[in-house]
Write an enzyme that holds these catalytic residues in place. Structure first.
Site, PDB file in Angstrom:
ATOM      1  N   GLU A  24      51.887  87.854  66.814  1.00  0.00           N
ATOM      2  CA  GLU A  24      51.884  86.965  67.722  1.00  0.00           C
ATOM      3  C   GLU A  24      50.890  85.925  67.540  1.00  0.00           C
ATOM      4  O   GLU A  24      50.601  85.058  68.350  1.00  0.00           O
ATOM      5  CB  GLU A  24      52.509  87.041  68.847  1.00  0.00           C
ATOM      6  CG  GLU A  24      53.933  87.528  68.892  1.00  0.00           C
ATOM      7  CD  GLU A  24      54.432  87.812  70.328  1.00  0.00           C
ATOM      8  OE1 GLU A  24      53.875  87.618  71.358  1.00  0.00           O
ATOM      9  OE2 GLU A  24      55.812  88.463  70.236  1.00  0.00           O
ATOM     10  N   LYS A  40      65.768  84.952  75.867  1.00  0.00           N
ATOM     11  CA  LYS A  40      65.821  84.642  74.154  1.00  0.00           C
ATOM     12  C   LYS A  40      67.004  84.344  73.726  1.00  0.00           C
ATOM     13  O   LYS A  40      67.809  85.414  73.681  1.00  0.00           O
ATOM     14  CB  LYS A  40      65.058  86.198  73.715  1.00  0.00           C
ATOM     15  CG  LYS A  40      63.605  86.520  74.171  1.00  0.00           C
ATOM     16  CD  LYS A  40      63.443  88.018  73.551  1.00  0.00           C
ATOM     17  CE  LYS A  40      61.936  88.474  73.625  1.00  0.00           C
ATOM     18  NZ  LYS A  40      61.902  89.836  73.524  1.00  0.00           N
TER      19      LYS A  40
HETATM   20  C1  LIG Z   1      58.629  88.467  72.000  1.00  0.00           C
HETATM   21  C2  LIG Z   1      58.713  89.920  72.418  1.00  0.00           C
HETATM   22  O1  LIG Z   1      58.582  90.718  71.120  1.00  0.00           O
HETATM   23  P1  LIG Z   1      59.763  91.005  70.227  1.00  0.00           P
HETATM   24  O2  LIG Z   1      60.314  89.536  69.793  1.00  0.00           O
HETATM   25  O3  LIG Z   1      59.103  91.882  68.969  1.00  0.00           O
HETATM   26  O4  LIG Z   1      60.894  91.560  70.996  1.00  0.00           O
HETATM   27  C3  LIG Z   1      58.768  90.560  73.591  1.00  0.00           C
HETATM   28  O5  LIG Z   1      59.145  91.881  73.639  1.00  0.00           O
HETATM   29  O6  LIG Z   1      58.727  89.944  74.629  1.00  0.00           O
HETATM   30 MG   LIG Z   2      58.867  91.475  76.227  1.00  0.00          MG
END
Ligand SMILES: C=C(OP(=O)(O)O)C(=O)O
Ligand SMILES: [Mg+2]
EC number: 4.2.1.11
Length: 434
Positions: free
Chosen positions: A207, A339
Site C-alpha cells: 500500500e 469495502k
Molecule cells: C485493505 C486491507 O487489506 P486487504 O485489501 O489485503 O484485505 C485491510 O485489511 O483492511
Molecule cells: Mg483490514
C-alpha cells in the site's frame, strides 16, 4: 431512452500487485461510455463474496479472471441490455438473482462489482453530475479525514517487518482536506528521513508505506510519533494514529502469535496490549484488533476500549449487512469497514453503510491492497458522508489517485466544502474536544 444500456464489455487488466483483475465498460444509448475497475485484497475475510479466479496454473499462477470477464460479456450483459442505468438497485438485484448463490460464487463478485460500478458512473455521466453528487445528492459536501498508511507490515510486507499490517496517520486537526493531505505528505517524507538515519529500509509494501525490519510491533508507533513531531505537528492534536493489525492473519488455535516479539497472547492479553498502546500513543482508530473468528475477544475489546476509540470490524463483518446486524446486536465493535468488493455490489455497500450509521456506528471506507487507478471510493466516501477513508500511503499512483480525486472534489465544492476533522469518528478524539 438515452440512459439505456446498449453494451457491457469486460476485459482482464493488471492491478497494482501485477495480478489480473476485471475492468468493465458500460455503453449507453446516448453513446456515452463509463469505465470501472475492481480491486482485490490479500488479507481477506473468510466470509467475503467470492472473487472468481480461473485456477488455471498456466496463466497468472491460477489468478486469471477470464471466467469473470466472460460472465460479464455473456450472461450479465444479456440480462441487463436495455436497462436504465439510473435504476442502480434494480440492476444490482437483477445480477444478485442471476448469480443465484449466497456468496456470488457462480458469476463472481468481481464480475458483478465491475458492472455495478460502471453502471453508477454511466448514470452520473448521463445525469451530467460528478459521481459524488450523483451518488450523494446536494448534501454531499463533507470531505473525509484521509487515513494514510505510511508503514506497512504483516502480509502486505510479506512478513519481513512488523506483524501488524497498517500504521496510519490521521490528520483530523487540519482545517481542510488539502491541508490534511499536505501534512500527510510531510510526515511521510519525514518518516523516510528518520528510517534512513536509523539505517532501516525505505522499501515499500503493497500500500505504499515503508516496510522496515523493525525490532518490535511498538517501534512503528514510536517512529510515526517522532515523524509527526519532526514535521512540526502535534501528535494527538493535529494528527492521530490509526492501526489495522489485520489480526486474523496471526490468530491461530485461539491465540495471537506475535512473531516479531516471540510472544503468544490470549484474547485478554491482546486486549491489554491494545489498551497499553492506546495509553501511550494517540490512537484514534483500531481496525481488526481481534480476529474474525474471535467474537468473544471482540466483546472484551469493545468493553475495554469501545467508549474511547473507534473500533472498526473488517474481516469479521466483510461489509455484509447480515453479519454487521449480528455485530450490532452483540455489541462487539462501534464501526464497520466498508469495502465494495467484500460484498460485490454498490447497492449492498450502501445498505451496509446505512445499517452501521443508523445504529450510531461509524463507517470507514477502504481501498484494497491490490488496487487500480479507479478512484470510485473517493467519490463514494463523500457521497455516503462517512467522514473518513483509508486508501494507502500518500505515494504510488493507485493510492494517490483517490486522494487527488478528493482534492478535485474539494475544489469543485469551493466554499460549500467542509472537512470532517474530529467529527469523523464515532468516538471523537478527546484532545480535539477540549
Ligand atoms: C485493505 C486491507 O487489506 P486487504 O485489501 O489485503 O484485505 C485491510 O485489511 O483492511
Ligand atoms: Mg483490514
Amino acid at each position: 431512452m438515452d440512459s439505456a444500456i446498449t453494451g457491457l464489455h469486460a476485459r482482464e487488466i493488471l492491478d497494482s500487485r501485477g495480478n489480473p483483475t476485471v475492468e468493465v465498460e458500460c455503453t449507453l444509448m446516448s453513446g456515452m461510455v463509463a469505465r470501472a475497475a475492481v480491486p482485490s485484497g490479500a488479507s481477506t475475510g473468510s466470509r467475503e463474496a467470492v472473487e472468481l479466479r480461473d485456477g488455471d496454473k498456466t496463466r497468472f499462477r491460477g489468478k486469471g479472471v477470464t471466467h469473470a470477464v466472460a460472465n460479464v460479456n455473456g450472461e450479465i450483459a444479456a440480462a441487463l441490455m436495455g436497462s436504465d442505468v439510473r435504476q442502480q438497485a434494480v440492476i444490482d438485484h437483477t445480477m444478485i438473482a442471476l448469480d443465484g448463490t449466497a456468496n456470488k460464487g457462480r458469476l463472481g463478485a468481481n464480475a458483478l462489482l465491475g458492472v455495478s460500478l460502471a453502471v453508477a458512473r454511466a448514470a452520473a455521466m448521463h445525469s451530467g453530475l460528478a459521481l459524488f453528487q450523483y451518488l450523494g445528492g446536494p448534501g454531499a459536501t463533507r470531505l473525509p479525514v484521509p487515513h494514510m498508511n505510511i508503514l506497512n507490515g504483516g502480509v502486505h510486507a510479506h512478513w519481513q517487518g512488523a506483524d501488524f499490517q497498517e500504521f496510519m496517520i490521521a490528520p483530523f486537526g487540519a482545517s481542510n482536506f488539502h491541508q490534511a493531505l499536505e501534512w500527510g505528505s510531510e510526515i511521510y517524507q519525514t518518516l523516510r528521513d528518520l528510517l534512513e538515519d536509523k539505517q532501516l529500509s525505505v522499501g515499500v509494501g503493497d500500500e505504499g508505506g515503508f516496510a522496515p525490519h523493525v525490532s518490535s510491533n511498538e517501534e512503528p508507533f514510536e517512529l510515526i510519533t517522532q515523524a509527526i513531531q519532526q514535521a512540526g505537528l502535534r501528535p494527538g492534536t493535529d494528527v492521530g494514529i490509526a492501526c489495522d493489525p489485520a489480526s486474523s492473519e496471526f490468530f491461530k488455535d485461539g491465540h495471537y502469535r506475535l512473531r516479531r516479539e516471540g510472544r503468544v497472547l490470549t484474547a485478554i492479553e491482546m486486549v491489554d496490549y491494545w489498551d497499553k498502546l492506546a495509553q501511550h500513543y494517540p490512537l484514534v482508530l483500531l481496525e481488526d484488533g481481534m480476529a474474525q473468528d474471535d467474537w468473544e475477544g471482540w466483546k472484551l475489546l469493545n468493553q475495554r476500549l469501545g467508549s474511547r476509540i473507534e473500533l472498526v470490524g473488517d474481516d469479521i463483518f466483510c461489509t455484509n449487512p447480515e453479519i454487521i446486524a449480528r455485530g450490532i446486536k452483540e455489541n462487539i465493535a462501534n464501526a464497520v469497514l466498508i469495502k465494495l468488493n467484500q460484498i460485490g455490489t454498490l447497492t449492498e455497500t450502501i445498505a451496509a453503510t446505512r445499517l452501521a450509521r443508523n445504529h450510531g456506528w461509524g463507517a470507514f471506507v477502504s481501498h484494497r491492497s491490490g488496487e487500480t487507478v479507479d478512484s470510485f471510493i473517493a467519490d463514494m466516501t463523500v457521497a455516503l458522508d462517512s467522514g473518513h477513508l483509508k486508501t494507502g500511503a500518500p505515494a504510488r499512483g493507485e493510492r494517490v489517485e483517490k486522494y487527488n480525486q478528493l482534492l478535485r472534489i474539494e475544489e469543485q465544492l469551493g466554499n460549500a466544502a467542509s472537512y470532517a476533522g474530529a467529527s469523523a469518528y464515532v468516538r471523537p478524539p478527546v484532545v480535539a474536544m477540549l
